[in-house]
Design an enzyme around this catalytic site. Structure first.
Site, PDB file in Angstrom:
ATOM      1  N   GLN A   1      28.934  -5.091 -20.259  1.00  0.00           N
ATOM      2  CA  GLN A   1      30.349  -4.734 -20.388  1.00  0.00           C
ATOM      3  C   GLN A   1      31.008  -5.548 -21.501  1.00  0.00           C
ATOM      4  O   GLN A   1      31.770  -5.024 -22.305  1.00  0.00           O
ATOM      5  CB  GLN A   1      31.050  -4.981 -19.042  1.00  0.00           C
ATOM      6  CG  GLN A   1      32.340  -4.218 -18.857  1.00  0.00           C
ATOM      7  CD  GLN A   1      32.113  -2.709 -18.800  1.00  0.00           C
ATOM      8  OE1 GLN A   1      31.027  -2.252 -18.490  1.00  0.00           O
ATOM      9  NE2 GLN A   1      33.128  -1.946 -19.133  1.00  0.00           N
TER      10      GLN A   1
ATOM     11  N   GLU B   1       0.862  -1.191   0.000  1.00  0.00           N
ATOM     12  CA  GLU B   1       0.000   0.000   0.000  1.00  0.00           C
ATOM     13  C   GLU B   1       0.893   1.235   0.000  1.00  0.00           C
ATOM     14  O   GLU B   1       2.095   1.130   0.263  1.00  0.00           O
ATOM     15  CB  GLU B   1      -0.870   0.020   1.268  1.00  0.00           C
ATOM     16  CG  GLU B   1      -1.819  -1.140   1.352  1.00  0.00           C
ATOM     17  CD  GLU B   1      -2.848  -0.983   2.467  1.00  0.00           C
ATOM     18  OE1 GLU B   1      -2.921   0.107   3.066  1.00  0.00           O
ATOM     19  OE2 GLU B   1      -3.563  -1.957   2.710  1.00  0.00           O
TER      20      GLU B   1
ATOM     21  N   GLY C   1      29.073  -1.223 -26.404  1.00  0.00           N
ATOM     22  CA  GLY C   1      27.962  -0.299 -26.680  1.00  0.00           C
ATOM     23  C   GLY C   1      26.691  -1.012 -27.111  1.00  0.00           C
ATOM     24  O   GLY C   1      25.581  -0.607 -26.743  1.00  0.00           O
TER      25      GLY C   1
ATOM     26  N   ARG D   1      32.581 -10.745 -32.925  1.00  0.00           N
ATOM     27  CA  ARG D   1      33.028  -9.356 -32.763  1.00  0.00           C
ATOM     28  C   ARG D   1      34.558  -9.335 -32.788  1.00  0.00           C
ATOM     29  O   ARG D   1      35.201 -10.006 -31.968  1.00  0.00           O
ATOM     30  CB  ARG D   1      32.501  -8.819 -31.426  1.00  0.00           C
ATOM     31  CG  ARG D   1      33.004  -7.451 -31.056  1.00  0.00           C
ATOM     32  CD  ARG D   1      32.346  -6.364 -31.876  1.00  0.00           C
ATOM     33  NE  ARG D   1      32.851  -5.053 -31.504  1.00  0.00           N
ATOM     34  CZ  ARG D   1      32.811  -4.002 -32.291  1.00  0.00           C
ATOM     35  NH1 ARG D   1      32.285  -4.094 -33.510  1.00  0.00           N
ATOM     36  NH2 ARG D   1      33.279  -2.838 -31.889  1.00  0.00           N
TER      37      ARG D   1
ATOM     38  N   THR E   1       1.331  -6.086  -9.507  1.00  0.00           N
ATOM     39  CA  THR E   1       1.661  -6.666 -10.808  1.00  0.00           C
ATOM     40  C   THR E   1       0.412  -7.343 -11.371  1.00  0.00           C
ATOM     41  O   THR E   1      -0.250  -8.104 -10.666  1.00  0.00           O
ATOM     42  CB  THR E   1       2.807  -7.692 -10.652  1.00  0.00           C
ATOM     43  OG1 THR E   1       3.912  -7.021 -10.059  1.00  0.00           O
ATOM     44  CG2 THR E   1       3.216  -8.282 -11.988  1.00  0.00           C
TER      45      THR E   1
ATOM     46  N   ALA F   1       8.841  -8.414  -3.735  1.00  0.00           N
ATOM     47  CA  ALA F   1       8.704  -9.592  -2.857  1.00  0.00           C
ATOM     48  C   ALA F   1       9.579  -9.479  -1.615  1.00  0.00           C
ATOM     49  O   ALA F   1      10.150 -10.458  -1.147  1.00  0.00           O
ATOM     50  CB  ALA F   1       9.025 -10.871  -3.637  1.00  0.00           C
TER      51      ALA F   1
ATOM     52  N   GLU G   1       6.482 -17.663  -2.672  1.00  0.00           N
ATOM     53  CA  GLU G   1       6.526 -16.451  -3.502  1.00  0.00           C
ATOM     54  C   GLU G   1       7.969 -16.034  -3.776  1.00  0.00           C
ATOM     55  O   GLU G   1       8.341 -15.725  -4.910  1.00  0.00           O
ATOM     56  CB  GLU G   1       5.792 -15.311  -2.789  1.00  0.00           C
ATOM     57  CG  GLU G   1       5.812 -14.029  -3.595  1.00  0.00           C
ATOM     58  CD  GLU G   1       5.292 -12.810  -2.835  1.00  0.00           C
ATOM     59  OE1 GLU G   1       4.676 -12.988  -1.775  1.00  0.00           O
ATOM     60  OE2 GLU G   1       5.521 -11.694  -3.311  1.00  0.00           O
ATOM     61  N   ARG G   2       8.786 -16.035  -2.722  1.00  0.00           N
ATOM     62  CA  ARG G   2      10.176 -15.587  -2.896  1.00  0.00           C
ATOM     63  C   ARG G   2      10.924 -16.514  -3.833  1.00  0.00           C
ATOM     64  O   ARG G   2      11.692 -16.072  -4.687  1.00  0.00           O
ATOM     65  CB  ARG G   2      10.865 -15.521  -1.537  1.00  0.00           C
ATOM     66  CG  ARG G   2      10.300 -14.371  -0.757  1.00  0.00           C
ATOM     67  CD  ARG G   2      10.940 -14.110   0.559  1.00  0.00           C
ATOM     68  NE  ARG G   2      10.336 -12.889   1.073  1.00  0.00           N
ATOM     69  CZ  ARG G   2       9.919 -12.710   2.307  1.00  0.00           C
ATOM     70  NH1 ARG G   2      10.064 -13.661   3.192  1.00  0.00           N
ATOM     71  NH2 ARG G   2       9.370 -11.576   2.670  1.00  0.00           N
TER      72      ARG G   2
HETATM   73  C1  LIG Z   1       7.730  -3.813 -10.310  1.00  0.00           C
HETATM   74  C2  LIG Z   1       7.153  -4.069  -8.958  1.00  0.00           C
HETATM   75  C3  LIG Z   1       6.210  -5.067  -8.810  1.00  0.00           C
HETATM   76  C4  LIG Z   1       5.598  -5.270  -7.576  1.00  0.00           C
HETATM   77  N1  LIG Z   1       4.598  -6.187  -7.479  1.00  0.00           N
HETATM   78  C5  LIG Z   1       3.902  -6.273  -6.315  1.00  0.00           C
HETATM   79  C6  LIG Z   1       2.733  -7.091  -6.243  1.00  0.00           C
HETATM   80  O1  LIG Z   1       2.347  -7.746  -7.207  1.00  0.00           O
HETATM   81  N2  LIG Z   1       2.056  -7.113  -5.073  1.00  0.00           N
HETATM   82  C7  LIG Z   1       2.452  -6.400  -3.981  1.00  0.00           C
HETATM   83  O2  LIG Z   1       1.787  -6.469  -2.961  1.00  0.00           O
HETATM   84  N3  LIG Z   1       3.554  -5.621  -4.025  1.00  0.00           N
HETATM   85  C8  LIG Z   1       4.281  -5.538  -5.161  1.00  0.00           C
HETATM   86  N4  LIG Z   1       5.384  -4.726  -5.233  1.00  0.00           N
HETATM   87  C9  LIG Z   1       5.783  -3.981  -4.056  1.00  0.00           C
HETATM   88  C10 LIG Z   1       7.074  -4.460  -3.444  1.00  0.00           C
HETATM   89  O3  LIG Z   1       6.892  -5.687  -2.786  1.00  0.00           O
HETATM   90  C11 LIG Z   1       7.563  -3.333  -2.525  1.00  0.00           C
HETATM   91  O4  LIG Z   1       7.995  -2.305  -3.384  1.00  0.00           O
HETATM   92  C12 LIG Z   1       8.667  -3.779  -1.603  1.00  0.00           C
HETATM   93  O5  LIG Z   1       8.183  -4.660  -0.620  1.00  0.00           O
HETATM   94  C13 LIG Z   1       9.347  -2.596  -0.911  1.00  0.00           C
HETATM   95  O6  LIG Z   1       8.431  -1.700  -0.385  1.00  0.00           O
HETATM   96  P1  LIG Z   1       8.573  -0.133  -0.729  1.00  0.00           P
HETATM   97  O7  LIG Z   1       8.716   0.004  -2.182  1.00  0.00           O
HETATM   98  O8  LIG Z   1       7.459   0.562  -0.067  1.00  0.00           O
HETATM   99  O9  LIG Z   1       9.952   0.311  -0.090  1.00  0.00           O
HETATM  100  P2  LIG Z   1      10.218   0.702   1.434  1.00  0.00           P
HETATM  101  O10 LIG Z   1       9.657  -0.329   2.331  1.00  0.00           O
HETATM  102  O11 LIG Z   1       9.819   2.107   1.656  1.00  0.00           O
HETATM  103  O12 LIG Z   1      11.788   0.591   1.508  1.00  0.00           O
HETATM  104  C14 LIG Z   1      12.671   1.660   1.126  1.00  0.00           C
HETATM  105  C15 LIG Z   1      14.084   1.264   1.506  1.00  0.00           C
HETATM  106  O13 LIG Z   1      14.168   1.075   2.932  1.00  0.00           O
HETATM  107  C16 LIG Z   1      14.716  -0.204   3.206  1.00  0.00           C
HETATM  108  N5  LIG Z   1      14.116  -0.761   4.414  1.00  0.00           N
HETATM  109  C17 LIG Z   1      12.814  -0.730   4.772  1.00  0.00           C
HETATM  110  N6  LIG Z   1      12.650  -1.354   5.944  1.00  0.00           N
HETATM  111  C18 LIG Z   1      13.873  -1.801   6.332  1.00  0.00           C
HETATM  112  C19 LIG Z   1      14.364  -2.505   7.466  1.00  0.00           C
HETATM  113  N7  LIG Z   1      13.561  -2.891   8.448  1.00  0.00           N
HETATM  114  N8  LIG Z   1      15.671  -2.795   7.532  1.00  0.00           N
HETATM  115  C20 LIG Z   1      16.511  -2.412   6.541  1.00  0.00           C
HETATM  116  N9  LIG Z   1      16.109  -1.717   5.446  1.00  0.00           N
HETATM  117  C21 LIG Z   1      14.811  -1.426   5.347  1.00  0.00           C
HETATM  118  C22 LIG Z   1      14.344  -1.056   1.999  1.00  0.00           C
HETATM  119  O14 LIG Z   1      15.194  -2.179   1.884  1.00  0.00           O
HETATM  120  C23 LIG Z   1      14.518  -0.065   0.875  1.00  0.00           C
HETATM  121  O15 LIG Z   1      15.871   0.003   0.513  1.00  0.00           O
HETATM  122  C24 LIG Z   1       6.013  -4.518  -6.458  1.00  0.00           C
HETATM  123  C25 LIG Z   1       6.996  -3.543  -6.605  1.00  0.00           C
HETATM  124  C26 LIG Z   1       7.558  -3.306  -7.837  1.00  0.00           C
HETATM  125  C27 LIG Z   1       8.582  -2.234  -7.958  1.00  0.00           C
END
Ligand SMILES: Cc1cc2nc3c(=O)[nH]c(=O)nc-3n(C[C@H](O)[C@H](O)[C@H](O)COP(=O)(O)OP(=O)(O)OC[C@H]3O[C@@H](n4cnc5c(N)ncnc54)[C@H](O)[C@@H]3O)c2cc1C
Length: 509
Positions: free
Chosen positions: A341, A128, A345, A273, A159, A368, A247-248
């Site tokens: 790399q 969310e 290009g 090449r 997604t 994920a 999932e992971r």
């Molecule tokens: C292309 C794409 C497809 C996706 N598909 C889905 C989907 O189908 N369904 C769904 O539900 N979600 C989906 N997501 C969401 C995805 O799972 C989230 O983007 C992800 O879990 C990270 O959440 P965030 O983007 O809010 O980043 P944030 O949680 O805001 O994180 C920002 C940064 O803070 C770091 N961080 C946050 N908490 C901690 C902690 N406790 N310790 C260390 N570092 C931390 C993170 O590692 C990251 O570097 C998708 C995202 C993308 C980009």
């Protein structure tokens, strides 16, 4: 990369052969969708006709019942068709494990055949605007009204948003703080496209996942029957966690099929090449790079199928699934970068698929559960494993005149529990581990005695300035070490001295 693993069943080997052939036959068509930026509906229908969407679904519900291993095989191969791989993966993740484990018989009958047939696609909705890595922080609410639930809120980064018919969502069903602390505030639901008030809000323009719609969905007083609730009210966190290992793993495996195509491309390209009058595959740096890519491709593939086997054996491989997710996506990034790399290009153009892998990989490191979150899981769960928590005591060994890991009893064992002897135990530890504290249990293991007697003595020694303690938030002593005064009081200086044989006596002082 075309080898089977010895533990695969004949059916798993057969689907591997089948899906590889399917990918070879449809590769060109997938490329056309990529270039036209079109959602590959006809190709998705072909995948459905082949029955691949049901690879992990039990046969009684119309699936192929090939488990996590079969799902990995199909995900890795379909990943070579780009959008198709992601759509396939997420459709399966949007309910399969969750319903299998938590669904009622009626729900299994209602949803699993649909997942298996691929007649409609599914989307998994956890994230969310204000709940990313902190997935429990959902604001989307579900309130019971009669026999129905009324949903309000938003999900994002979904997604398959729009093209999917089924949305597996997690909503907040309680604001109770105590329940929140126990993760008992979330409930899982299935929501079908077409419900009044359920709409698509936005499609994200992304760095990668080309032609896979990803976006925001909105719930405005969306009414669903209680029969769409998956698992008990308040059990959503467990439902979510149950699906996460799968999932992971599958989300990671979808990258690894592409490695094979990149390696093929690199051999093809570098044999053709010519620079400095030599084909570039003759340059040691290029050979090293390709060797590195092959190594990473093989390691990530092996690890994924190891993890899949654990899942198929009924284990909960939390650490392994996180490792699989992390290494597949990090290696995908490394392979993408290295491949570009080597290609020079040309590698930076969209005409070759290397840049695509790099863009996909960057997404992979975030979806994920970000890789930072995976590392957190790997650390926290490993820290609880008995295999990494074996007692390890270094004891002074007079034969070699050095501290070595030993199972022998401490020389202090059996002495009376007095201030003087406890100080000796702690000071002796300085001779062995000069920079480390001891836990009170280490001290007890060395000399014996009760916890309460030891605590009183430690407090007394601390008051006298002979030891330093480190306490937890509740004020309990968790670590102790001798002060310099304590060391002097416990033993003469010579007790702590140690010199190698070659060291000249004349230089000692
Ligand atoms: C292309 C794409 C497809 C996706 N598909 C889905 C989907 O189908 N369904 C769904 O539900 N979600 C989906 N997501 C969401 C995805 O799972 C989230 O983007 C992800 O879990 C990270 O959440 P965030 O983007 O809010 O980043 P944030 O949680 O805001 O994180 C920002 C940064 O803070 C770091 N961080 C946050 N908490 C901690 C902690 N406790 N310790 C260390 N570092 C931390 C993170 O590692 C990251 O570097 C998708 C995202 C993308 C980009």
């Amino acid at each position: 990369m075309s080898e089977h693993f010895f533990w695969w069943t004949d059916e798993q080997k057969a689907i591997y052969k089948d899906v590889r052939q399917f990918v070879e036959e449809n590769y060109e068509e997938a490329e056309e969708y990529f270039w036209n930026t079109k959602f590959p509906w006809p190709l998705v229908k072909k995948v459905a006709e082949k029955g691949y969407f049901g690879v992990g679904v039990p046969k009684e519900f119309g699936g192929l019942e090939l488990g996590a291993t079969g799902s990995c095989i199909v995900a890795a191969q379909l990943g070579r068709l780009y959008a198709v791989g992601h759509v396939f993966t997420v459709s399966m993740l949007a309910g399969l494990e969750q319903i299998l484990r938590f669904g009622t018989d009626e729900q299994k009958q209602a949803w699993l055949p649909k997942i298996a047939s691929g007649e409609e696609l599914g989307a998994l909705c956890i994230t969310e605007p204000f709940a990313g890595s902190d997935a429990a922080n959902v604001f989307t609410s579900a309130i019971k009204e009669g026999d129905d639930w009324v949903l309000n809120g938003k999900k994002r980064f979904i997604t398959g948003a729009g093209v999917s018919d089924r949305y597996f969502i997690y909503a907040k069903t309680s604001d109770d703080k105590a329940l929140r602390k126990q993760y008992g505030h979330i409930t899982a639901f299935m929501v079908e496209k077409g419900r009044p008030g359920f709409s698509l809000e936005k499609i994200n323009p992304l760095i990668g996942f080309d032609n896979v719609p990803n976006g925001y969905i909105d719930f405005d007083h969306v009414r669903i029957p209680d029969s769409n609730r998956i698992g008990a009210v308040g059990n959503g966190w467990n439902v979510m966690m149950a699906g996460l290992n799968f999932e992971r793993l599958i989300g990671a495996a979808v990258f690894s099929g592409q490695f094979e195509d990149i390696i093929n491309l690199l051999f093809h390209f570098t044999k053709r090449r010519v620079q400095f009058n030599r084909t570039t595959n003759q340059f040691p740096g290029v050979q090293d790079g390709i060797a590195e890519i092959i190594t990473k491709a093989k390691v990530s593939r092996l690890y994924s199928y190891h993890c899949a086997k654990l899942l198929d054996d009924g284990k909960e491989p939390m650490v392994e699934a996180s490792i699989a997710k992390m290494i597949n996506t990090e290696y995908a990034r490394d392979i993408g970068l290295k491949a570009i790399q080597i290609l020079g290009g040309d590698g930076l153009t969209k005409f070759l698929p290397a840049e695509r892998l790099l863009r996909e990989a960057k997404i992979g490191e975030i979806v994920a559960g970000t890789n930072e979150v995976q590392k957190m899981i790997i650390y926290r769960f490993s820290a609880m494993l008995p295999i990494y928590n074996k007692t390890m005591r270094f004891r002074w060994n007079d034969n070699v005149n050095a501290p070595i890991i030993s199972k022998k009893e401490s020389k202090f064992k059996g002495l009376s529990i007095t201030d003087e002897n406890i100080l000796k135990v702690i000071a002796h530890d300085y001779k062995i581990n000069p920079g480390l504290y001891m836990t009170p249990d280490d001290v007890r293991e060395d000399i014996g005695g009760s916890r309460s007697d030891l605590r009183k003595i430690l407090e007394e020694l601390e008051t006298q300035g002979l030891i330093v303690t480190h306490r937890d938030r509740a004020g309990k002593i968790v670590l102790v070490k001798a002060t310099y005064i304590g060391l002097q009081k416990a033993f003469p200086k010579v007790y702590y001295q140690w010199f190698p044989d070659w060291y000249d006596n004349a230089d000692k002082f």
